[in-house]
Structures are given as structure tokens and as C-alpha cells.
Design a protein around this motif. Sequence first.
Motif, mmCIF file in Angstrom:
data_model
loop_
_atom_site.group_PDB
_atom_site.id
_atom_site.type_symbol
_atom_site.label_atom_id
_atom_site.label_comp_id
_atom_site.label_asym_id
_atom_site.label_seq_id
_atom_site.Cartn_x
_atom_site.Cartn_y
_atom_site.Cartn_z
ATOM 1 N N ALA A 74 0.935 -1.073 0.126
ATOM 2 C CA ALA A 74 0.083 0.019 0.073
ATOM 3 C C ALA A 74 0.860 1.166 0.074
ATOM 4 O O ALA A 74 1.939 1.327 0.754
ATOM 5 C CB ALA A 74 -1.004 -0.008 1.382
ATOM 6 N N VAL A 75 0.688 2.128 -0.844
ATOM 7 C CA VAL A 75 1.275 3.382 -0.875
ATOM 8 C C VAL A 75 0.664 4.361 -0.032
ATOM 9 O O VAL A 75 -0.394 4.907 -0.263
ATOM 10 C CB VAL A 75 1.614 3.823 -2.340
ATOM 11 N N VAL A 76 1.185 4.698 1.004
ATOM 12 C CA VAL A 76 0.543 5.677 2.178
ATOM 13 C C VAL A 76 0.927 6.998 1.705
ATOM 14 O O VAL A 76 0.200 8.187 1.997
ATOM 15 C CB VAL A 76 1.191 5.035 3.386
ATOM 16 N N GLU A 77 2.174 7.305 1.056
ATOM 17 C CA GLU A 77 2.582 8.666 0.660
ATOM 18 C C GLU A 77 3.747 8.395 -0.412
ATOM 19 O O GLU A 77 4.341 7.673 -0.437
ATOM 20 C CB GLU A 77 3.234 9.168 2.004
ATOM 21 N N GLY A 78 3.357 9.515 -1.459
ATOM 22 C CA GLY A 78 4.420 9.292 -2.730
ATOM 23 C C GLY A 78 3.507 8.690 -3.806
ATOM 24 O O GLY A 78 2.319 8.523 -3.827
ATOM 25 N N GLU A 79 4.190 8.840 -4.861
ATOM 26 C CA GLU A 79 3.593 8.338 -6.457
ATOM 27 C C GLU A 79 4.335 7.024 -6.713
ATOM 28 O O GLU A 79 5.546 7.044 -6.795
ATOM 29 C CB GLU A 79 3.959 9.228 -7.475
ATOM 30 N N MET A 80 3.513 5.985 -7.198
ATOM 31 C CA MET A 80 3.919 5.012 -7.709
ATOM 32 C C MET A 80 2.960 4.328 -8.641
ATOM 33 O O MET A 80 1.848 3.879 -8.312
ATOM 34 C CB MET A 80 3.978 3.881 -6.392
ATOM 35 N N PRO A 81 3.071 4.725 -9.737
ATOM 36 C CA PRO A 81 2.055 4.427 -10.959
ATOM 37 C C PRO A 81 2.056 2.973 -11.048
ATOM 38 O O PRO A 81 2.931 2.213 -11.095
ATOM 39 C CB PRO A 81 2.845 5.111 -12.263
ATOM 40 N N SER A 82 0.888 2.518 -11.410
ATOM 41 C CA SER A 82 0.449 1.296 -11.710
ATOM 42 C C SER A 82 0.606 0.995 -13.259
ATOM 43 O O SER A 82 -0.293 1.450 -14.118
ATOM 44 C CB SER A 82 -0.862 0.882 -11.064
ATOM 45 N N PRO A 83 1.329 -0.261 -13.730
ATOM 46 C CA PRO A 83 1.564 -0.529 -15.181
ATOM 47 C C PRO A 83 0.100 -1.204 -15.444
ATOM 48 O O PRO A 83 -0.909 -1.298 -14.832
ATOM 49 C CB PRO A 83 2.380 -1.594 -15.228
ATOM 50 N N ALA A 84 -0.396 -0.894 -16.725
ATOM 51 C CA ALA A 84 -1.550 -1.301 -17.385
ATOM 52 C C ALA A 84 -2.244 -2.530 -17.121
ATOM 53 O O ALA A 84 -3.488 -2.720 -16.868
ATOM 54 C CB ALA A 84 -1.668 -1.078 -18.777
ATOM 55 N N SER A 85 -1.196 -3.629 -17.064
ATOM 56 C CA SER A 85 -1.654 -4.983 -17.136
ATOM 57 C C SER A 85 -1.354 -5.631 -15.698
ATOM 58 O O SER A 85 0.174 -5.885 -15.454
ATOM 59 C CB SER A 85 -0.868 -5.707 -18.111
ATOM 60 N N HIS A 86 -2.010 -5.858 -14.989
ATOM 61 C CA HIS A 86 -2.172 -6.756 -13.644
ATOM 62 C C HIS A 86 -3.367 -6.903 -13.100
ATOM 63 O O HIS A 86 -4.515 -6.835 -13.821
ATOM 64 C CB HIS A 86 -1.371 -5.660 -12.613
ATOM 65 N N ILE A 87 -3.367 -7.825 -12.043
ATOM 66 C CA ILE A 87 -4.507 -8.568 -11.561
ATOM 67 C C ILE A 87 -5.307 -7.716 -10.765
ATOM 68 O O ILE A 87 -6.651 -7.962 -10.299
ATOM 69 C CB ILE A 87 -4.272 -9.965 -11.006
ATOM 70 N N LEU A 88 -4.919 -6.493 -10.178
ATOM 71 C CA LEU A 88 -5.489 -5.836 -8.941
ATOM 72 C C LEU A 88 -6.991 -5.177 -9.674
ATOM 73 O O LEU A 88 -6.883 -4.562 -10.659
ATOM 74 C CB LEU A 88 -4.661 -4.639 -8.604
#
Length: 127
Positions: A74-88
Motif C-alpha cells: 500500500a502506498v501511504v505517501e508518494g507516487e507509484m504508478p501502476s502498469p496497465a496490465s495486472h490482476i488488481l
Amino acid sequence: PMVAFLNFEVLEDHGWALEDEDLFEKAADANLRSSDFGRFYVDPNDTLLEAAEKNGFAWPFACRGGACTNCAVAVVEGEMPSPASHILPPELTEKGIRLSCIAAPVSDDAKIVYNLKHLPEVSELLL
Ligand code: FES
């Protein structure tokens, strides 16, 4: 990027929640083990999981390809982009949940809770 991390199991043990505003301050005062709470630097070409491993931490994973959710954080602070292809599902990415095997922070500083596979919404997706 510099990442401060906290083990989700510590939240469960202390009765803390991901939404707690002062989560990392409480963690800093709690005398936690260095594997449960600390900081490391993420090299630009590494995923967050690779960076954790380079720093000697054994974070959970299985597929390393965005397909199983074992590596969820879990990103509580900051930026962490999610790639387009994943199961979430979108409900989880909207809450800042990411897969550490296919993503990394892009902001200079980030606060990350790892071991999110123990969060009920994530564990029901586990393969
Ligand atoms: Fe399977 Fe990251 S290890 S999604």
C-alpha cells in the motif's frame, strides 16, 4: 527514490490502520525490528521488490509478473504508478494498492506498507 517501509503484520499486532495519519510516526516510536520498519533507496531501473531484495529484505512474492498479488503493497505517501496490465481490481488501485514486482515509486520519497497479502481484500485474490 527513498522508500520508508512498514510491515503490514505490525499494523495488525498493534491495532493500527493503513488510514492512520501518524502511522509511520507511531512505527518510528515502537522499537520495531529492522526487517519490519526502515528505509532504502530504489535504483531507477528496479522494481520496488527488486530494491527490497537488493537491500537484504525478503518480501513476499510468487509470480513476479503482476498476476498473483502476493507482492502487494500500500502506498501511504508518494507516487507509484501502476502498469496497465495486472490482476488488481480498480477498487484496490484506487486505495493506493500496488504490486511491488511490477512497479516502483517515482517520487523522491515514498511511504510503503508491504505484506499487504494479509489484508482481507487482497488475500481473497491470492492465487
Ligand atoms: Fe505475483 Fe507480484 S509476485 S503479482
